[in-house]
Design a protein around this motif. Structure first.
Motif, PDB file in Angstrom:
ATOM      1  N   ASP A  65      -6.845  -5.288 -14.737  1.00  9.33           N
ATOM      2  CA  ASP A  65      -5.462  -4.570 -14.806  1.00  9.33           C
ATOM      3  C   ASP A  65      -5.116  -3.553 -14.081  1.00  9.33           C
ATOM      4  O   ASP A  65      -4.312  -2.270 -14.706  1.00  9.33           O
ATOM      5  CB  ASP A  65      -5.545  -4.282 -16.427  1.00  9.33           C
ATOM      6  CG  ASP A  65      -5.664  -5.274 -17.092  1.00  9.33           C
ATOM      7  OD1 ASP A  65      -5.229  -6.529 -16.695  1.00  9.33           O
ATOM      8  OD2 ASP A  65      -6.173  -5.117 -18.418  1.00  9.33           O
ATOM      9  N   LEU A  66      -5.402  -3.225 -12.572  1.00 11.21           N
ATOM     10  CA  LEU A  66      -5.060  -2.444 -11.874  1.00 11.21           C
ATOM     11  C   LEU A  66      -3.866  -3.142 -10.854  1.00 11.21           C
ATOM     12  O   LEU A  66      -4.223  -4.367 -10.635  1.00 11.21           O
ATOM     13  CB  LEU A  66      -6.253  -1.757 -11.193  1.00 11.21           C
ATOM     14  CG  LEU A  66      -6.968  -0.916 -11.857  1.00 11.21           C
ATOM     15  CD1 LEU A  66      -8.396  -0.224 -11.118  1.00 11.21           C
ATOM     16  CD2 LEU A  66      -6.195   0.393 -12.399  1.00 11.21           C
ATOM     17  N   ASP A  67      -3.313  -2.616 -10.195  1.00 10.37           N
ATOM     18  CA  ASP A  67      -2.243  -2.960  -9.168  1.00 10.37           C
ATOM     19  C   ASP A  67      -2.624  -2.095  -7.828  1.00 10.37           C
ATOM     20  O   ASP A  67      -2.803  -1.066  -7.882  1.00 10.37           O
ATOM     21  CB  ASP A  67      -1.106  -2.789  -9.858  1.00 10.37           C
ATOM     22  CG  ASP A  67      -0.216  -3.573  -8.872  1.00 10.37           C
ATOM     23  OD1 ASP A  67      -0.555  -4.690  -8.334  1.00 10.37           O
ATOM     24  OD2 ASP A  67       1.326  -3.591  -9.252  1.00 10.37           O
ATOM     25  N   MET A  68      -2.114  -3.054  -6.622  1.00  8.85           N
ATOM     26  CA  MET A  68      -1.930  -2.235  -5.559  1.00  8.85           C
ATOM     27  C   MET A  68      -0.457  -1.947  -5.170  1.00  8.85           C
ATOM     28  O   MET A  68       0.234  -2.952  -5.256  1.00  8.85           O
ATOM     29  CB  MET A  68      -2.598  -3.185  -4.348  1.00  8.85           C
ATOM     30  CG  MET A  68      -2.619  -2.678  -2.842  1.00  8.85           C
ATOM     31  SD  MET A  68      -3.140  -3.690  -1.613  1.00  8.85           S
ATOM     32  CE  MET A  68      -4.627  -4.501  -2.268  1.00  8.85           C
ATOM     33  N   ASN A  69      -0.316  -0.692  -4.573  1.00 12.78           N
ATOM     34  CA  ASN A  69       1.049  -0.433  -4.514  1.00 12.78           C
ATOM     35  C   ASN A  69       1.311  -0.617  -2.954  1.00 12.78           C
ATOM     36  O   ASN A  69       0.975   0.043  -2.287  1.00 12.78           O
ATOM     37  CB  ASN A  69       1.201   1.094  -4.573  1.00 12.78           C
ATOM     38  CG  ASN A  69       2.852   1.480  -4.620  1.00 12.78           C
ATOM     39  OD1 ASN A  69       3.441   0.979  -3.915  1.00 12.78           O
ATOM     40  ND2 ASN A  69       3.038   2.540  -5.150  1.00 12.78           N
ATOM     41  N   LEU A  70       2.159  -1.794  -2.689  1.00 15.32           N
ATOM     42  CA  LEU A  70       2.372  -2.512  -1.605  1.00 15.32           C
ATOM     43  C   LEU A  70       3.282  -1.449  -0.842  1.00 15.32           C
ATOM     44  O   LEU A  70       3.369  -1.497   0.282  1.00 15.32           O
ATOM     45  CB  LEU A  70       2.721  -3.804  -1.615  1.00 15.32           C
ATOM     46  CG  LEU A  70       1.648  -4.838  -2.187  1.00 15.32           C
ATOM     47  CD1 LEU A  70       2.017  -6.283  -2.228  1.00 15.32           C
ATOM     48  CD2 LEU A  70       0.360  -4.745  -1.254  1.00 15.32           C
ATOM     49  N   GLN A  71       4.079  -0.554  -1.590  1.00 16.46           N
ATOM     50  CA  GLN A  71       4.971   0.366  -0.989  1.00 16.46           C
ATOM     51  C   GLN A  71       4.312   1.414  -0.120  1.00 16.46           C
ATOM     52  O   GLN A  71       4.940   1.809   1.008  1.00 16.46           O
ATOM     53  CB  GLN A  71       6.081   0.517  -1.910  1.00 16.46           C
ATOM     54  CG  GLN A  71       7.018  -0.288  -2.678  1.00 16.46           C
ATOM     55  CD  GLN A  71       7.636  -1.223  -1.786  1.00 16.46           C
ATOM     56  OE1 GLN A  71       8.346  -0.669  -1.004  1.00 16.46           O
ATOM     57  NE2 GLN A  71       7.713  -2.499  -2.085  1.00 16.46           N
ATOM     58  N   ILE A  72       3.196   1.682  -0.550  1.00 18.09           N
ATOM     59  CA  ILE A  72       2.534   2.789   0.359  1.00 18.09           C
ATOM     60  C   ILE A  72       1.220   2.287   0.901  1.00 18.09           C
ATOM     61  O   ILE A  72       0.829   3.089   1.549  1.00 18.09           O
ATOM     62  CB  ILE A  72       2.140   3.917  -0.783  1.00 18.09           C
ATOM     63  CG1 ILE A  72       1.151   3.508  -1.931  1.00 18.09           C
ATOM     64  CG2 ILE A  72       3.449   4.704  -1.399  1.00 18.09           C
ATOM     65  CD1 ILE A  72       0.567   4.660  -2.639  1.00 18.09           C
ATOM     66  N   THR A  73       1.135   1.233   1.019  1.00 13.88           N
ATOM     67  CA  THR A  73      -0.218   0.490   1.619  1.00 13.88           C
ATOM     68  C   THR A  73       0.262   0.404   3.004  1.00 13.88           C
ATOM     69  O   THR A  73       1.324  -0.374   3.342  1.00 13.88           O
ATOM     70  CB  THR A  73      -0.628  -0.761   0.935  1.00 13.88           C
ATOM     71  OG1 THR A  73      -1.080  -0.762  -0.306  1.00 13.88           O
ATOM     72  CG2 THR A  73      -1.729  -1.570   1.731  1.00 13.88           C
ATOM     73  N   LYS A  74      -0.441   0.903   4.015  1.00 15.37           N
ATOM     74  CA  LYS A  74      -0.108   1.048   5.279  1.00 15.37           C
ATOM     75  C   LYS A  74      -1.386   0.126   6.305  1.00 15.37           C
ATOM     76  O   LYS A  74      -2.582  -0.105   5.883  1.00 15.37           O
ATOM     77  CB  LYS A  74      -0.201   2.431   5.849  1.00 15.37           C
ATOM     78  CG  LYS A  74       0.877   3.293   5.138  1.00 15.37           C
ATOM     79  CD  LYS A  74       2.090   2.851   5.065  1.00 15.37           C
ATOM     80  CE  LYS A  74       2.922   3.913   4.230  1.00 15.37           C
ATOM     81  NZ  LYS A  74       4.181   3.357   3.576  1.00 15.37           N
ATOM     82  N   VAL A  75      -0.766  -0.130   7.553  1.00 14.54           N
ATOM     83  CA  VAL A  75      -1.769  -0.871   8.319  1.00 14.54           C
ATOM     84  C   VAL A  75      -1.557  -0.032   9.625  1.00 14.54           C
ATOM     85  O   VAL A  75      -0.576   0.357  10.067  1.00 14.54           O
ATOM     86  CB  VAL A  75      -1.216  -2.136   8.854  1.00 14.54           C
ATOM     87  CG1 VAL A  75      -2.026  -2.614   9.890  1.00 14.54           C
ATOM     88  CG2 VAL A  75      -1.348  -3.064   7.588  1.00 14.54           C
ATOM     89  N   MET A  76      -2.666   0.189  10.314  1.00 17.32           N
ATOM     90  CA  MET A  76      -2.801   1.118  11.624  1.00 17.32           C
ATOM     91  C   MET A  76      -3.476   0.170  12.529  1.00 17.32           C
ATOM     92  O   MET A  76      -4.800  -0.454  12.411  1.00 17.32           O
ATOM     93  CB  MET A  76      -3.568   2.392  11.463  1.00 17.32           C
ATOM     94  CG  MET A  76      -3.372   3.057  12.795  1.00 17.32           C
ATOM     95  SD  MET A  76      -3.603   4.963  12.431  1.00 17.32           S
ATOM     96  CE  MET A  76      -5.485   4.790  12.099  1.00 17.32           C
ATOM     97  N   SER A  77      -2.803  -0.304  13.585  1.00 15.21           N
ATOM     98  CA  SER A  77      -3.437  -1.338  14.716  1.00 15.21           C
ATOM     99  C   SER A  77      -2.823  -1.033  15.979  1.00 15.21           C
ATOM    100  O   SER A  77      -1.917  -0.441  16.032  1.00 15.21           O
ATOM    101  CB  SER A  77      -2.964  -2.608  14.140  1.00 15.21           C
ATOM    102  OG  SER A  77      -3.210  -3.351  15.101  1.00 15.21           O
ATOM    103  N   PRO A  78      -3.542  -0.943  16.940  1.00 16.71           N
ATOM    104  CA  PRO A  78      -3.231  -0.779  18.192  1.00 16.71           C
ATOM    105  C   PRO A  78      -2.288  -1.652  18.789  1.00 16.71           C
ATOM    106  O   PRO A  78      -1.333  -1.295  19.637  1.00 16.71           O
ATOM    107  CB  PRO A  78      -4.505  -0.651  19.143  1.00 16.71           C
ATOM    108  CG  PRO A  78      -5.523  -1.560  18.385  1.00 16.71           C
ATOM    109  CD  PRO A  78      -5.187  -1.205  17.250  1.00 16.71           C
TER     110      PRO A  78
END
Length: 82
Positions: free
Chosen positions: A38-51
């Motif tokens: 019953d937890l959720d991932m906030n995709l609005q603040i989830t980030k990706v860092m890639s070259p």
């Protein structure tokens, strides 16, 4: 395995992968695991860092690419400047 009854949220999880598909798979597995307790991932603040500014899509949402981010009081930068 017994689920914890006192876990309410988890912040600052970092996943590392050299392959964009593996990263999407890890994020999807994390999302399923979070939802199972019953937890959720906030995709609005989830980030990706890639070259290479890869595109990562989770739950039909494209995650934002960033050049740097704050993690536990440290600024992590894309590249060898760290």
């Amino acid at each position: 395995m017994e689920a914890s009854s006192h876990l309410r949220f988890a912040d600052y999880i970092v996943l590392l992968s050299s392959d964009p598909k593996d990263l999407e798979d890890m994020l999807n597995k994390l999302l399923i695991a979070l939802q199972s307790v019953d937890l959720d991932m906030n995709l609005q603040i989830t980030k990706v860092m890639s070259p290479n500014n890869i595109q990562v899509i989770i739950s039909q949402e494209t995650l934002q690419n960033v050049e740097d981010y704050a993690y536990l009081g440290y600024i992590i930068k894309n590249g060898k400047e760290n």
